[in-house]
Enzyme design. Structure first.
Site, mmCIF file in Angstrom:
data_model
loop_
_atom_site.group_PDB
_atom_site.id
_atom_site.type_symbol
_atom_site.label_atom_id
_atom_site.label_comp_id
_atom_site.label_asym_id
_atom_site.label_seq_id
_atom_site.Cartn_x
_atom_site.Cartn_y
_atom_site.Cartn_z
ATOM 1 C CB CYS A 156 -4.072 -11.675 3.843
ATOM 2 S SG CYS A 156 -3.247 -12.759 2.676
ATOM 3 N N GLY A 189 -4.174 -6.318 0.320
ATOM 4 C CA GLY A 189 -4.206 -7.341 -0.715
ATOM 5 C C GLY A 189 -5.256 -7.034 -1.750
ATOM 6 C CG ASN A 241 -2.468 -11.217 7.774
ATOM 7 O OD1 ASN A 241 -2.353 -10.303 8.563
ATOM 8 N ND2 ASN A 241 -1.636 -11.370 6.770
ATOM 9 N N GLY A 242 -0.953 -14.330 7.100
ATOM 10 C CA GLY A 242 0.349 -14.782 7.585
ATOM 11 C C GLY A 242 0.877 -15.914 6.749
ATOM 12 C CB CYS A 251 5.537 -7.946 11.211
ATOM 13 S SG CYS A 251 6.159 -7.282 9.658
ATOM 14 C CE1 TYR A 309 4.695 0.033 0.745
ATOM 15 C CE2 TYR A 309 4.330 -2.281 1.235
ATOM 16 C CZ TYR A 309 4.247 -1.214 0.360
ATOM 17 O OH TYR A 309 3.730 -1.386 -0.885
ATOM 18 C CB SER A 319 4.192 3.866 1.825
ATOM 19 O OG SER A 319 5.034 3.684 0.716
ATOM 20 C CG ASP A 339 10.526 4.962 -1.393
ATOM 21 O OD1 ASP A 339 9.443 4.711 -0.841
ATOM 22 O OD2 ASP A 339 10.823 4.531 -2.526
ATOM 23 C CG ASP A 340 8.042 2.597 2.072
ATOM 24 O OD1 ASP A 340 8.591 1.893 1.209
ATOM 25 O OD2 ASP A 340 6.866 2.976 1.980
ATOM 26 C CB CYS A 396 9.472 -11.602 5.072
ATOM 27 S SG CYS A 396 8.166 -11.950 6.270
ATOM 28 C CB CYS A 452 9.750 -10.039 13.613
ATOM 29 S SG CYS A 452 10.638 -10.833 12.246
ATOM 30 C CB CYS A 479 13.232 -8.352 6.284
ATOM 31 S SG CYS A 479 12.200 -7.217 7.175
#
Ligand code: SF4
Length: 511
Positions: free
Chosen positions: A49, A75, A149-150, A288, A294, A335, A397-398, A434, A486, A489
């Site tokens: 978000c 978003g 956001n989160g 993050c 990304y 991206s 690619d990402d 995540c 972090c 993932c």
């Protein structure tokens, strides 16, 4: 496209709470939601978000609109703006893009020098209009609007406790829990109640809040999500203070970046100025890293480092770690572009836009009569045949999530005549979901959690496949003031140790 009024006025003000819903119907027969099926969007991680806040501007709603416009990439499901003029607190939100919801007429219904705004892709809570933000709650501490956001991770416990204490929830969104905690706090002063409630929640949150006469902004103690503070200097009056998820929003407002809101910090802005307190400290930071890979725009400075710089370094590091003889470096747009530029420069191989992205694909489209193979990807990406024909191609690619989209892109490039297709990914394999605000499939759906790199290569039908190492990623994102990141993932090691996986995101689907 048609738009209709979904829910009318509520509460004590003229335009206090108006919601618009975008019609899903398009001209005729087989309209299909692009995100639902066999398509490109279904195999990418969804944005989280974006939040903004404005204090001290005669047209705060328009400033919030512009800032949200710059944050649209975070978003696209819903957006909302709440404004306050010292007396009233108006709130308008709707389904769709910022530019679709906020016309001149709509903005005219949002008076006042203060505003908060939100653009959303749903994480916790379903994606209905009910959960669009800002959420406005009339609490024992007065009217409060919140945009978040989160993702909170101790959601279940707190919600159950609050309900036992008599709280009535209007939404299924975790953001409302924060407001209910404020309402139920024993602290008298609002700022103390907010600090009290924030110290009771765990997880990722960058929040903006507004009452009739003040703005608050806060980040969780680990600083998962970004939130920056900026300033518009006004020649004939006090400065306008702005907050935004990403600094790219400041550019459109001609605001100067001032600083990031610190992890565990609560900032309050009133007509008397800006005050701040640390409501929590001592927790290790875990911002993050995927924001750099990304989510964030390359023209934003996130966690003290330009995203463009990180992505360029990811590409260069990838070239050093897993170079391969080739004729052209081709990004998967958009991206993958910055990392591909870095890769090409480091490897001394020409960079070519061998795939063109159609930016005008909406959420709905009319399928052809007969199902065409890889239709979703073809709708969104098209190969530039003369750049690919007879070439050894390095595709950048990402991420690879389920692997299905990567396979379609590899096939597409080969189908356009490429002699060899080598896929390079600008981050490590995504092996774990995540729980901090990024909508990830369950572990069972993540191809890298199920297969080795060689098995993935076979699945996607590439000539070779390599990922950036974790060390390489962290090195690429390291700036002078960069935080600890972090990387859960990629490692499965979560910074909040007690995450209850089944409670938060039940693994629903199988491969
Ligand atoms: S798990 Fe991945 S996407 Fe989620 S906060 Fe950590 S680094 Fe970001």
């Amino acid at each position: 496209m048609t738009r209709r009024l979904y829910q009318g006025v509520e509460g004590e003000t003229d335009a206090s709470e108006i919601e618009f819903k975008r019609s899903k119907t398009i001209c005729g027969k087989s309209a299909t939601c692009l995100a639902d099926g066999d398509d490109t969007l279904g195999d990418t991680l969804h944005e989280e978000c974006g939040v903004v806040a404005i204090h001290g501007h005669p047209d705060a709603a328009r400033q919030a609109y512009l800032a949200l416009y710059a944050l649209q990439h975070r978003g696209q499901e819903s957006a909302g703006i709440a404004t306050a003029d010292g007396q009233r607190l108006a709130n308008i939100k709707g389904m769709g893009l910022v530019s679709e919801i906020f016309t001149e007429d709509v903005l005219a219904k949002l008076p006042g020098p203060m505003a908060i705004g939100h653009t959303r892709y749903s994480t916790t809570g379903d994606s209905a209009l009910l959960n669009a933000q800002p959420i406005r709650v009339d609490s024992t501490k007065g009217l409060i609007a919140i945009a978040h956001n989160g993702n909170l991770v101790n959601l279940g416990n707190i919600r159950a406790r609050l309900e036992r204490e008599g709280a009535y929830f209007q939404t299924t969104s975790d953001s409302e829990i924060i407001v209910q905690l404020i309402a139920h706090s024993k602290a008298n002063a609002l700022v103390d109640a907010i600090a009290d409630s924030l110290s009771n929640i765990e997880g990722a949150f960058s929040i903006v809040m507004m009452t009739r006469d003040r703005i608050f902004a806060a980040r969780d103690p680990r600083g998962f999500r970004p939130l920056s503070m900026g300033r518009i200097r006004n020649a004939d009056g006090p400065d306008t203070i702005v907050f935004a998820s990403e600094t790219c929003a400041f550019d459109l407002l001609r605001a100067e970046f001032e600083r990031d809101v610190l992890p565990g910090e609560l900032v309050m802005v009133t007509d008397d100025g800006v005050t701040s307190r640390q409501y929590a400290s001592g927790q290790p930071q875990s911002s993050c890293v995927f924001e750099h890979v990304y989510f964030a725009r390359p023209d934003s400075k996130i966690f003290g480092r330009w995203v463009q710089e990180s992505r360029d370094q990811m590409g260069r590091q990838l070239a050093r770690e897993s170079g391969v003889a080739a004729d052209v470096v081709v990004p998967v747009p958009d991206s993958g572009v910055t990392a591909a530029l870095g890769y090409a420069e480091e490897a001394g191989i020409p960079f070519r836009m061998g795939l063109i992205r159609n930016h005008y694909v909406g959420r709905t489209f009319i399928e052809p009569e007969q199902r065409v193979r890889d239709f979703g990807v073809r709708l969104k990406l098209n190969p530039v045949r003369n750049l690919l024909e007879g070439k050894r191609v390095i595709l950048i690619d990402d991420s690879i999530i389920r692997g299905t989209t990567s396979r379609k892109i590899v096939r597409m490039v080969r189908g356009a005549g490429a002699k060899e297709v080598h896929l390079r990914i600008s981050c490590p394999p995504t092996i774990s979901p995540c729980y901090y605000g990024v909508d990830t499939p369950s572990k069972r759906e993540l191809i890298a959690a199920q297969k080795s790199v060689e098995e993935i290569r076979q699945f996607i039908e590439a000539d070779s496949l390599a990922y950036l190492s974790l060390d390489g990623l962290l090195k690429s994102c390291k700036g002078e003031q960069s935080p600890a990141y972090c990387t859960a993932c990629y490692t499965g090691e979560y910074p909040t140790a007690w995450v209850d996986v089944e409670d938060i995101l039940p693994a629903a689907a199988t491969l």
